[in-house]
Design a protein around this motif. Structure first.
Motif, PDB file in Angstrom:
ATOM      1  N   ILE A 263       1.171  -1.337   0.355  1.00 21.93           N
ATOM      2  CA  ILE A 263       0.215  -0.124   0.204  1.00 21.93           C
ATOM      3  C   ILE A 263       0.850   1.309   0.245  1.00 21.93           C
ATOM      4  CG2 ILE A 263      -1.922   1.692   1.069  1.00 21.93           C
ATOM      5  CD1 ILE A 263      -1.201  -2.435   2.187  1.00 21.93           C
ATOM      6  N   THR A 264       0.513   2.142  -0.989  1.00 21.71           N
ATOM      7  CA  THR A 264       1.758   3.279  -1.431  1.00 21.71           C
ATOM      8  C   THR A 264       0.979   4.069  -1.195  1.00 21.71           C
ATOM      9  OG1 THR A 264       1.549   3.184  -3.812  1.00 21.71           O
ATOM     10  CG2 THR A 264       3.294   2.160  -2.592  1.00 21.71           C
ATOM     11  N   SER A 265       0.853   5.597  -0.925  1.00 25.37           N
ATOM     12  CA  SER A 265       0.608   6.262  -0.653  1.00 25.37           C
ATOM     13  C   SER A 265      -0.179   7.121  -1.804  1.00 25.37           C
ATOM     14  CB  SER A 265       1.440   7.797  -0.038  1.00 25.37           C
ATOM     15  OG  SER A 265       2.542   8.039  -0.409  1.00 25.37           O
ATOM     16  N   GLU A 266       0.729   7.130  -3.316  1.00 24.98           N
ATOM     17  CA  GLU A 266       0.366   7.710  -3.812  1.00 24.98           C
ATOM     18  C   GLU A 266      -1.213   7.293  -4.342  1.00 24.98           C
ATOM     19  OE1 GLU A 266       3.547   8.482  -7.580  1.00 24.98           O
ATOM     20  OE2 GLU A 266       4.504   7.167  -5.858  1.00 24.98           O
ATOM     21  N   HIS A 267      -1.232   5.397  -4.046  1.00 26.48           N
ATOM     22  CA  HIS A 267      -2.204   4.325  -4.341  1.00 26.48           C
ATOM     23  C   HIS A 267      -3.740   4.394  -3.923  1.00 26.48           C
ATOM     24  CE1 HIS A 267      -4.610   0.760  -4.550  1.00 26.48           C
ATOM     25  NE2 HIS A 267      -4.367   0.660  -5.389  1.00 26.48           N
ATOM     26  N   SER A 268      -3.495   4.988  -2.267  1.00 28.97           N
ATOM     27  CA  SER A 268      -4.246   5.632  -1.618  1.00 28.97           C
ATOM     28  C   SER A 268      -4.915   6.974  -1.559  1.00 28.97           C
ATOM     29  CB  SER A 268      -3.674   5.230   0.044  1.00 28.97           C
ATOM     30  OG  SER A 268      -2.837   5.938   0.146  1.00 28.97           O
ATOM     31  N   GLY A 269      -4.161   8.089  -1.773  1.00 25.18           N
ATOM     32  CA  GLY A 269      -4.181   9.152  -2.223  1.00 25.18           C
ATOM     33  C   GLY A 269      -4.001   9.951  -0.484  1.00 25.18           C
ATOM     34  N   PHE A 270      -3.764   9.226   0.079  1.00 25.81           N
ATOM     35  CA  PHE A 270      -2.957   9.666   1.746  1.00 25.81           C
ATOM     36  C   PHE A 270      -2.024   9.525   2.446  1.00 25.81           C
ATOM     37  CE2 PHE A 270      -7.926   8.556   1.893  1.00 25.81           C
ATOM     38  CZ  PHE A 270      -8.150  10.071   1.827  1.00 25.81           C
ATOM     39  N   LEU A 271      -1.183  10.519   3.375  1.00 29.32           N
ATOM     40  CA  LEU A 271       0.490  10.286   3.478  1.00 29.32           C
ATOM     41  C   LEU A 271       0.137  10.000   4.477  1.00 29.32           C
ATOM     42  CD1 LEU A 271       1.794  12.915   1.832  1.00 29.32           C
ATOM     43  CD2 LEU A 271       2.363  10.555   1.589  1.00 29.32           C
TER      44      LEU A 271
END
Length: 231
Positions: free
Chosen positions: A153-161
């Motif tokens: 799970i990456t921040s770019e994929h989730s839309g959040f950091l």
């Protein structure tokens, strides 16, 4: 002892040894671009200044104050101009070269593979990272870590950091896990520990340098091998 089913790992600075891999890459670029010809700084100073500037930029990125593109575009220009290199002499390709070379480095922290071999027989393992999606999978392949993890799970994929609790909520939803049966393992007190805590997830603070702090954590370790003592 609480029973966990899903373990969420951070990647950089927790499993994949970012500092060691970056050091090797920066030394290569220093030689490739013959930066020593300026005679005013050496490779150690180059690495030190770059690291300081890069860390500051990452804090801005994690605070949603700059973009990935901005971070990559300015970090070497700021480093070299601070060291006295005229801006028009900063190698135009150095940032992209760093991005291409770094994730192909394979150094991981001591006991990484041994511990993951042990844990994967008992738990479902995942990664949750603020690292850029286009390089994280290369890092995993280069270091032999890909087979251990069910979800990345990456921040770019989730839309959040991280530490945004919505990233952790996304991770739980994507993996089918609940907060109560999950454990987050990471090196960053804010992004990993506080982020997981705010999402109702227990935490392991990986603190190999034994930095002093006053944050309450579920578990704290200085070596990954210590995970085997309670998992």
């Amino acid at each position: 002892m609480k029973t966990y089913r899903h373990l969420f790992f951070d990647l950089d600075h927790t499993l994949w040894d970012f500092e060691k891999n970056a050091d090797e890459t920066l030394r290569h670029l220093f030689e490739l671009h013959q930066l020593g010809r300026y005679g005013t700084f050496g490779v150690e100073e180059f690495i030190g200044v770059y690291s300081s500037i890069n860390h500051a930029l990452w804090r801005l990125y994690q605070g949603n104050k700059i973009s990935q593109q901005q971070l990559r575009a300015v970090r070497f220009t700021r480093t070299l101009t601070k060291l006295g290199v005229p801006e028009n002499e900063v190698p135009a390709t150095i940032s992209q070269e760093f991005t291409n070379l770094l994730p192909r480095k394979a150094a991981v922290f001591p006991f990484t593979h041994e511990v993951l071999d042990y844990l994967q027989t008992k738990y479902t393992l995942h990664l949750i990272t603020n690292g850029f999606q286009d390089v994280q999978h290369i890092k995993l392949t280069s270091s032999g870590l890909t087979p251990y993890f069910q979800e990345v799970i990456t921040s770019e994929h989730s839309g959040f950091l991280k530490p945004d609790r919505r990233m952790f909520a996304h991770a739980l939803e994507r993996t089918g896990a609940t907060a109560a049966e999950s454990l987050m393992i990471g090196d960053n007190l804010e992004c990993d520990v506080l982020g997981a805590y705010n999402a109702g997830i227990d935490q392991v603070y990986f603190n190999p340098e034994r930095r002093r702090h006053f944050t309450s954590v579920t578990h704290e370790i200085a070596c990954l091998s210590e995970l085997k003592s309670f998992l």
